[in-house]
Motif scaffolding. Structure first.
Motif, PDB file in Angstrom:
ATOM      1  N   VAL A 124       2.227   1.884  -3.652  1.00 42.06           N
ATOM      2  CA  VAL A 124       1.200   2.157  -4.537  1.00 42.06           C
ATOM      3  C   VAL A 124       1.114   3.620  -4.260  1.00 42.06           C
ATOM      4  CG1 VAL A 124      -1.271   1.936  -5.141  1.00 42.06           C
ATOM      5  CG2 VAL A 124       0.184   0.045  -5.051  1.00 42.06           C
ATOM      6  N   LEU A 125       0.689   4.083  -3.012  1.00 38.41           N
ATOM      7  CA  LEU A 125       0.596   5.430  -2.515  1.00 38.41           C
ATOM      8  C   LEU A 125       1.458   6.309  -3.052  1.00 38.41           C
ATOM      9  CD1 LEU A 125      -1.403   4.969   0.779  1.00 38.41           C
ATOM     10  CD2 LEU A 125      -2.387   5.633  -1.211  1.00 38.41           C
ATOM     11  N   CYS A 126       2.879   5.904  -2.728  1.00 40.65           N
ATOM     12  CA  CYS A 126       4.021   6.607  -3.283  1.00 40.65           C
ATOM     13  C   CYS A 126       4.061   7.098  -4.615  1.00 40.65           C
ATOM     14  CB  CYS A 126       5.250   5.981  -2.734  1.00 40.65           C
ATOM     15  SG  CYS A 126       6.074   6.685  -1.170  1.00 40.65           S
TER      16      CYS A 126
ATOM     17  N   LEU B 135       0.849  -1.341  -0.062  1.00 39.72           N
ATOM     18  CA  LEU B 135      -0.105  -0.046   0.091  1.00 39.72           C
ATOM     19  C   LEU B 135       1.108   1.282  -0.030  1.00 39.72           C
ATOM     20  CD1 LEU B 135      -2.835   1.170   0.133  1.00 39.72           C
ATOM     21  CD2 LEU B 135      -2.772   1.044   2.427  1.00 39.72           C
ATOM     22  N   ALA B 136       1.947   1.477   0.715  1.00 38.12           N
ATOM     23  CA  ALA B 136       2.940   2.415   0.674  1.00 38.12           C
ATOM     24  C   ALA B 136       3.609   2.710  -0.530  1.00 38.12           C
ATOM     25  CB  ALA B 136       3.959   2.307   1.897  1.00 38.12           C
TER      26      ALA B 136
ATOM     27  N   PRO C 235      -4.076   2.217  -9.111  1.00 31.76           N
ATOM     28  CA  PRO C 235      -3.727   1.608  -7.854  1.00 31.76           C
ATOM     29  C   PRO C 235      -4.435  -0.027  -7.823  1.00 31.76           C
ATOM     30  CG  PRO C 235      -4.490   3.675  -7.568  1.00 31.76           C
ATOM     31  CD  PRO C 235      -4.334   3.354  -9.143  1.00 31.76           C
TER      32      PRO C 235
ATOM     33  N   THR D 237      -1.772  -2.692  -7.305  1.00 28.05           N
ATOM     34  CA  THR D 237      -1.894  -3.311  -5.935  1.00 28.05           C
ATOM     35  C   THR D 237      -1.663  -4.846  -5.858  1.00 28.05           C
ATOM     36  OG1 THR D 237      -3.231  -1.485  -4.914  1.00 28.05           O
ATOM     37  CG2 THR D 237      -3.086  -3.529  -3.809  1.00 28.05           C
TER      38      THR D 237
ATOM     39  N   GLN E 193       1.530   6.784  -6.741  1.00 25.52           N
ATOM     40  CA  GLN E 193       0.612   7.701  -7.151  1.00 25.52           C
ATOM     41  C   GLN E 193       0.765   9.092  -6.888  1.00 25.52           C
ATOM     42  OE1 GLN E 193      -1.989   6.787  -9.418  1.00 25.52           O
ATOM     43  NE2 GLN E 193      -0.486   4.804  -9.235  1.00 25.52           N
ATOM     44  N   ALA E 194       1.262   9.395  -5.636  1.00 22.82           N
ATOM     45  CA  ALA E 194       1.328  10.797  -5.380  1.00 22.82           C
ATOM     46  C   ALA E 194       2.629  11.280  -5.879  1.00 22.82           C
ATOM     47  CB  ALA E 194       1.685  10.929  -3.798  1.00 22.82           C
TER      48      ALA E 194
ATOM     49  N   LEU F  54      -5.586   7.546 -11.423  1.00 18.65           N
ATOM     50  CA  LEU F  54      -5.941   7.203  -9.939  1.00 18.65           C
ATOM     51  C   LEU F  54      -7.052   6.334 -10.130  1.00 18.65           C
ATOM     52  CD1 LEU F  54      -5.646  10.555  -8.271  1.00 18.65           C
ATOM     53  CD2 LEU F  54      -3.961   8.683  -8.092  1.00 18.65           C
TER      54      LEU F  54
END
Length: 179
Positions: free
Chosen positions: A86-88, A83-84, A134, A138, A90-91, A130
């Motif tokens: 994927v979030l990184c 999750l970290a 993800p 994931t 995307q951000a 987005l």
């Protein structure tokens, strides 16, 4: 034929970075050609060449390095690590890739304002990504480098669609285009 595939796989393992660059260029170019074909117009090989140039000069290299940096910074396959990552991605990675695509294409098209497409189309393209990436990344983060390299044709199709579409237009069926 089987011997040829084995030789190709050996070369890919021995030289992963050039293999990645060639794969990206081929998939980006194929995505552009597919997008042109689906539109029904004549093939624009100069456009395809520009797409391949952006893929070779930036996207392939960025993704190769970026995904390795993410893996080193956030190692592991546990749900929290995935999750970290994927979030990184995307951000940080998403905005960089979208920005480089629009600016790079504008430079190669010799537009007067190389940031105009980026200003007009960034947010819609980013939001669309987005909604897609993800869910693709994931479940496949442990194989992300291979899998993500197999997916740019769909991503580039959307980016090319957005780049070649004027702002605030309607879709073919007359409805307002939300993407």
């Amino acid at each position: 034929m089987a011997g040829g595939w084995r030789a190709l796989l050996r070369a890919a393992r021995r030289y992963p970075w050039p293999t990645n660059v060639l794969l990206y260029a081929a998939l980006f170019s194929a995505g552009d050609a597919l997008q042109q074909r689906l539109r029904g117009g004549p093939a624009d090989w100069q456009q395809t060449r520009r797409v391949a140039t952006v893929a070779v000069t930036f996207h392939a290299n960025f993704n190769y390095v970026w995904l390795r940096v993410l893996e080193r910074a956030l190692p592991g396959r546990a749900p929290r690590a995935v999750l970290a990552k994927v979030l990184c991605d995307q951000a940080i990675g998403g905005p960089v890739a979208v920005s480089a695509f629009y600016a790079g294409m504008s430079i190669l098209q010799e537009k007067d304002d190389i940031f105009l497409d980026l200003k007009q189309k960034f947010w819609n393209t980013y939001k669309s990504g987005l909604m897609y990436w993800p869910f693709v990344q994931t479940p496949n983060t442990h194989k992300q480098i291979c899998f993500t390299n197999a997916m740019p044709s769909s991503d580039i199709d959307h980016g090319l669609y957005k780049q070649n579409k004027p702002n605030n237009t309607t879709s073919l069926d007359g409805r307002r285009d939300l993407w």
